[in-house]
Enzyme design. Structure first.
Site, PDB file in Angstrom:
ATOM      1  N   TYR A 352       6.501  -2.801   6.455  1.00  0.00           N
ATOM      2  CA  TYR A 352       6.374  -1.334   5.634  1.00  0.00           C
ATOM      3  C   TYR A 352       7.576  -0.796   5.374  1.00  0.00           C
ATOM      4  O   TYR A 352       7.927  -0.169   6.288  1.00  0.00           O
ATOM      5  CB  TYR A 352       4.939  -0.687   6.610  1.00  0.00           C
ATOM      6  CG  TYR A 352       4.523   0.190   5.663  1.00  0.00           C
ATOM      7  CD1 TYR A 352       4.313   0.335   4.862  1.00  0.00           C
ATOM      8  CD2 TYR A 352       4.577   2.046   6.497  1.00  0.00           C
ATOM      9  CE1 TYR A 352       4.096   2.015   3.486  1.00  0.00           C
ATOM     10  CE2 TYR A 352       4.229   3.139   6.060  1.00  0.00           C
ATOM     11  CZ  TYR A 352       4.485   3.417   4.388  1.00  0.00           C
ATOM     12  OH  TYR A 352       3.454   4.311   3.751  1.00  0.00           O
ATOM     13  N   ASP A 392       3.104  -3.933   2.805  1.00  0.00           N
ATOM     14  CA  ASP A 392       3.866  -2.925   1.181  1.00  0.00           C
ATOM     15  C   ASP A 392       5.038  -2.812   1.193  1.00  0.00           C
ATOM     16  O   ASP A 392       5.492  -2.172   1.994  1.00  0.00           O
ATOM     17  CB  ASP A 392       3.145  -1.882   1.563  1.00  0.00           C
ATOM     18  CG  ASP A 392       2.955  -1.015   0.897  1.00  0.00           C
ATOM     19  OD1 ASP A 392       3.908  -0.155  -0.411  1.00  0.00           O
ATOM     20  OD2 ASP A 392       2.075   0.664   0.979  1.00  0.00           O
ATOM     21  N   HIS A 490      -4.934   0.946  -1.237  1.00  0.00           N
ATOM     22  CA  HIS A 490      -4.659  -0.540  -0.635  1.00  0.00           C
ATOM     23  C   HIS A 490      -5.411  -0.907  -0.961  1.00  0.00           C
ATOM     24  O   HIS A 490      -7.265  -1.048  -0.283  1.00  0.00           O
ATOM     25  CB  HIS A 490      -3.486  -1.008  -0.433  1.00  0.00           C
ATOM     26  CG  HIS A 490      -1.867   0.002  -0.418  1.00  0.00           C
ATOM     27  ND1 HIS A 490      -1.083  -0.691  -0.667  1.00  0.00           N
ATOM     28  CD2 HIS A 490      -1.018   0.900  -0.319  1.00  0.00           C
ATOM     29  CE1 HIS A 490      -0.091   0.521  -0.963  1.00  0.00           C
ATOM     30  NE2 HIS A 490      -0.057   1.618  -0.234  1.00  0.00           N
TER      31      HIS A 490
END
Length: 499
Positions: A352, A392, A490
């Site tokens: 992340y 991400d 998402h």
């Protein structure tokens, strides 16, 4: 979650009389734009009037707007709302990432998330508005043509009827890809050999609409129904990995309409990587106890400096050889942003990447410290075996990866500095963006802000990636997106790797 509709009397009220008067005025007006038409302007100022209009009033208004007044009342209402919506497109697009940057907006986001699960009929209505249908013609071959941004798209009338039936009975639940029969009603040849801009339109699937402020010739919208690769044979050894920024795992698991079991059954994945779990260490054990049967191997990294923030995980039915947490650098490892699992033939990282934040306050840290450190870490791992890096990345790398590139030049996630850093630290060092390699001209998003109905209009960003070492890039059988899976801002992405 079905949307509630008010019922109105058919009696001639004062409001009805006023609408009738404006309808008569509109008929005499040759100009059918909102700004020049008092009737349409009046409805635009107060869209709630649409629901109160009679069928005759709706039909007259649609004729005024140059739209064929066909169908039942709910279809007439939808068509008129769609016409108005297309005239009010795009406000606030430069702030799509604001939801990700403001932790205080969680309650608003959850309310918005619940609104995301309303009926497919309403989703069809919003998607229909974004398609910017300006004219419908009927031919002897019962084919309807929709004019979308100046490009003609053929739609089988049977498909339209099928979608209307589906919208009347469908719920807001996550759609199972394996149970869809819509493909039998839509031409499976997604890209015509003669015209690559031609695509089938399924109004209940807004991601199949080419939504982009500056589309280039040859770009097409991503449709997992037709673009995902066929399943490998049982004789082929492979691993299937999903990755998903869940934007709060506990909230996701409590969300009405979401089923982790359904997702696992639908995709039959071997490994699931999560980002933005927002778990504290005290939460991990209870989460482990509730894991789906067969996925007993789970590894969690939590933020120590900001509780309930960030967080990553790897959940697997294959037991890894070893597991690591963080990058091995105290300056970067306090927010639980990296979990590494070693398997027989590769390392897998759930990552992340820090958001540059409101006002780009963390931009310098991101591009001068975090990205280079992650890059050096995976290159060190690569000395012993190939690396799969997923998660991400908080970066839309190219203009094709974001709905509104011009309006987001200085927005976190699309600054030139972040995009150059993505290239320099990952792509230029031998890692391959698997989705873009497989789909060079495809517009496919993985993130849609909660504001302005971005998901329903497919006004998104591609922020989530599977990057792999160049040595195994040709072994990637499929790199795909699951835009129909709701529950977060998402959606999941997937990778099938032949071993």
């Amino acid at each position: 979650m079905g949307s509630k509709r008010r019922s109105f009397s058919n009696s001639s009220s004062i409001a009805d009389q006023n609408i009738d008067k404006k309808l008569r005025e509109a008929i005499d007006n040759d100009n059918n734009t909102i700004s020049d038409n008092p009737l349409l302007q009046d409805i635009k100022d107060d869209p709630s009037k649409i629901e109160a209009m009679t069928i005759q009033q709706l039909r007259t208004a649609l004729r005024t707007a140059g739209i064929p007044p066909e169908g039942l009342k709910r279809e007439l209402v939808s068509a008129l709302q769609s016409y108005l919506a297309k005239e009010i497109d795009g406000a606030g697009e430069s702030s799509l990432l604001a939801d990700k940057q403001d932790p205080s907006s969680n309650s608003d986001k959850r309310i918005s998330m619940m609104m995301e699960t309303k009926s497919v009929e309403d989703q069809v209505q919003d998607a229909n508005s974004f398609s910017k249908v300006s004219k419908v013609q009927q031919s002897r071959r019962t084919v309807k043509q929709l004019q979308i941004k100046g490009k003609t798209v053929d739609v089988n009338a049977k498909m339209v009827a099928t979608e209307q039936k589906k919208s009347a009975c469908a719920s807001g639940r996550m759609t199972s890809l394996t149970k869809k029969k819509a493909s039998s009603d839509v031409d499976s040849k997604y890209v015509s050999a003669k015209n690559r801009d031609t695509l089938p339109v399924n109004l209940s699937e807004p991601w199949t609409i080419l939504a982009h402020k500056k589309p280039q010739k040859g770009w097409i919208a991503y449709n997992p129904r037709t673009m995902r690769r066929s399943l490998l044979t049982e004789n082929t050894k492979f691993v299937k990995i999903l990755s998903w920024n869940v934007n709060g795992l506990r909230a996701l698991l409590k969300l009405e309409g979401f089923s982790a079991m359904e997702l696992a059954k639908q995709e039959n994945f071997d490994v699931l990587c999560l980002q933005e779990t927002k778990l504290q260490e005290k939460d991990v054990e209870s989460i482990k106890q509730s894991l789906i049967e067969g996925y007993e191997n789970s590894f969690w990294a939590c933020s120590n400096t900001r509780l309930g923030y960030s967080g990553t995980a790897i959940i697997s039915r294959i037991k890894p050889l070893s597991v690591r947490y963080g990058l091995g650098m105290s300056d970067h490892d306090s927010e639980g942003r990296v979990v590494t699992a070693e398997f027989d033939s590769f390392y897998l990282l759930s990552v992340y990447v820090p958001n540059s934040g409101d006002g780009l306050r963390r931009l310098t840290y991101r591009i001068t410290e975090w990205d280079p450190s992650l890059s050096n870490y995976i290159k060190e791992l690569e000395k012993s075996k190939a690396v799969i890096l997923t998660g991400d990345f908080n970066c839309a790398h190219e203009e094709i990866d974001i709905y509104n590139p011009a309006g987001n030049r200085r927005s976190a996630g699309f600054t030139i500095e972040e995009r150059q850093s993505f290239s320099t630290n990952f792509l230029s060092r031998g890692f391959v963006d698997t989705f873009r390699k497989q789909n060079p001209d495809v517009v496919g998003y993985t993130y849609w802000g909660y504001r302005h109905g971005a998901r329903k209009g497919n006004k998104g960003w591609r922020l989530d990636y599977f990057l792999v070492s160049d040595a195994i890039a040709d072994d990637v059988h499929d790199s795909f997106i699951l835009p129909d899976v709701i529950g977060s801002d998402h959606c999941p992405i997937g990778l099938v790797l032949k071993l």
